[in-house]
Scaffold this active site. Structure first.
Site, PDB file in Angstrom:
ATOM      1  N   SER A   2      -7.589  -7.918  -2.958  1.00  7.70           N
ATOM      2  CA  SER A   2      -7.837  -8.199  -1.641  1.00  7.70           C
ATOM      3  C   SER A   2      -9.255  -8.344  -1.152  1.00  7.70           C
ATOM      4  CB  SER A   2      -7.024  -7.337  -0.557  1.00  7.70           C
ATOM      5  OG  SER A   2      -7.929  -6.097  -0.752  1.00  7.70           O
ATOM      6  N   LYS A  37     -10.647  -2.133   2.534  1.00 12.07           N
ATOM      7  CA  LYS A  37     -10.548  -3.436   3.421  1.00 12.07           C
ATOM      8  C   LYS A  37     -11.836  -3.291   4.220  1.00 12.07           C
ATOM      9  CE  LYS A  37      -6.460  -5.002   2.565  1.00 12.07           C
ATOM     10  NZ  LYS A  37      -6.222  -4.274   1.163  1.00 12.07           N
TER      11      LYS A  37
END
Lengths: 208, 208
Positions: free
Chosen positions: A129, A165
């Site tokens: 990600s 993230k």
DNA sequence: CCAGGTAGTGAACATTTGTTCACTGTCTGA
DNA sequence: TCAGACAGTGAACAAATGTTCACTACCTGG
């Protein structure tokens, strides 16, 4: 909170350091009070609480569970000082994240790369990600911190899984954004409180 | 008295060492037995007595009064061994690349991350040619090596400047390829011999 | 086969241990 | 004069803690 300590606190801290160096384990509350000819555990307790608050020691509510801040034991913090930071494997549910059981390895990090009086650990990245800047297999150095700044890279727990993230806060919600555009944002509202493990302060990649 | 220890004793000793390193104080007898899923303090007691007899620890009859023999805490050669690897700044012409004059800092790297009998150094990446996986400001750990394998990331000297690229050999020429498609390949023929400083074995990135 | 070593169980006990509560005394600055 | 900080007292409590005892089971070498 001032880091100045009182004369008595300093005496007690020195006694702690000396005792750990000499015999390898910390004194108990009552051993400390005996040493200073005190008649009360409460007085010692008070001093230890102050030392902990000021970042000189860490305590658990267990016998002799006093950990002296490593720099104090090893002398002056310095450029060449190194701490072995735990690399965590599968994080066992119910245990503090840096519990001994979760540690699969340890890597040396220069002390000046670590936050003062902050606990840090390493985690291995699993997903793509954050590719390409952060890749599967990379290790991220995480400094424990319950909050984050806009745009910082954080580690959050989502569905009992650590995820890396970028953190953005908007009005009443938090967005956990991937650098990889193939991944959708994760939107966190107040109905499912966000649990931040910490913020990413460094990355280590090993090429085989 | 033999100093050989049994497998179980070794496990318990490792647990002691890990615990003291991680949280700064020893486990209790019951914490040890909980960790190993034992139901009896006597069994643990027996192992600790053996370890003490064999000189690995010292004990007092007090809570968590286990002192690990200092050599054991200060690290086994190998996994916990650390070397301070030089981070090179501007590379002065005519000097060996790792000459003292070129060293601007040092970082700790675990010895098992370094090649056996190989010299290594760290370089700071300047350009974006390997973005996003490798970014400006990143440090690459370089193992001195005059040759490279197909696809490896290497550091080469071109026009007296160190550059990080991926190495491909084709018939009579070498191609130094950027991961960033915005950058053209560098084609090296025999008319200007390639000087490889080494191959990249790790990357370290610090987030401010 | 048996003794000895290793590894563990289950239980009991006394002591240690940290925390908490309510209190006193001294000092200092406002 | 008084509030707050610092330093300590005395006591009580529950839990943690190490030691000890008597036992079982398995393995291995003589």
């Amino acid at each position: 909170m001032t880091r100045e300590i009182t004369a008595r606190q300093d005496e007690i801290l020195s006694f702690l350091i000396d005792t750990v160096r000499e015999r390898g384990y910390a004194p108990s509350i009552r051993e400390i009070s005996a040493h200073f000819n005190l008649n009360s555990t409460q007085g010692v307790q008070r001093h230890l609480e102050a030392l902990e608050k000021k970042g000189f020691i860490r305590r658990d509510s267990k016998a002799r569970a006093i950990q002296i801040t490593p720099q104090l034991l090893e002398g002056q913090p310095g450029q060449d000082e190194v701490q072995m930071i735990p690399l965590l494997g599968e994080v066992a549910a119910g245990l503090p994240i840096t519990a001994v059981e979760n540690v699969e390895d340890r890597l040396p990090i220069r002390s000046d790369w670590l936050g003062v009086n902050k606990e840090s650990f390493l985690l291995r990245v699993r997903g793509r990600s954050m590719a390409e800047a952060i890749q599967p297999g990379d290790l991220v150095l995480v400094e424990k911190h319950p909050t984050a700044q806009q745009g910082e890279i954080v580690v959050a727990l989502i569905d009992d899984e650590a995820t890396v993230k970028r953190f953005w806060r908007e009005k009443e919600r938090v967005i956990l954004r991937s650098d990889n555009p193939d991944f959708a944002d994760i939107v966190v509202t107040e109905s499912q409180p966000l649990q931040l493990l910490g913020r990413v302060t460094a990355l280590i990649r090993k090429y085989l």
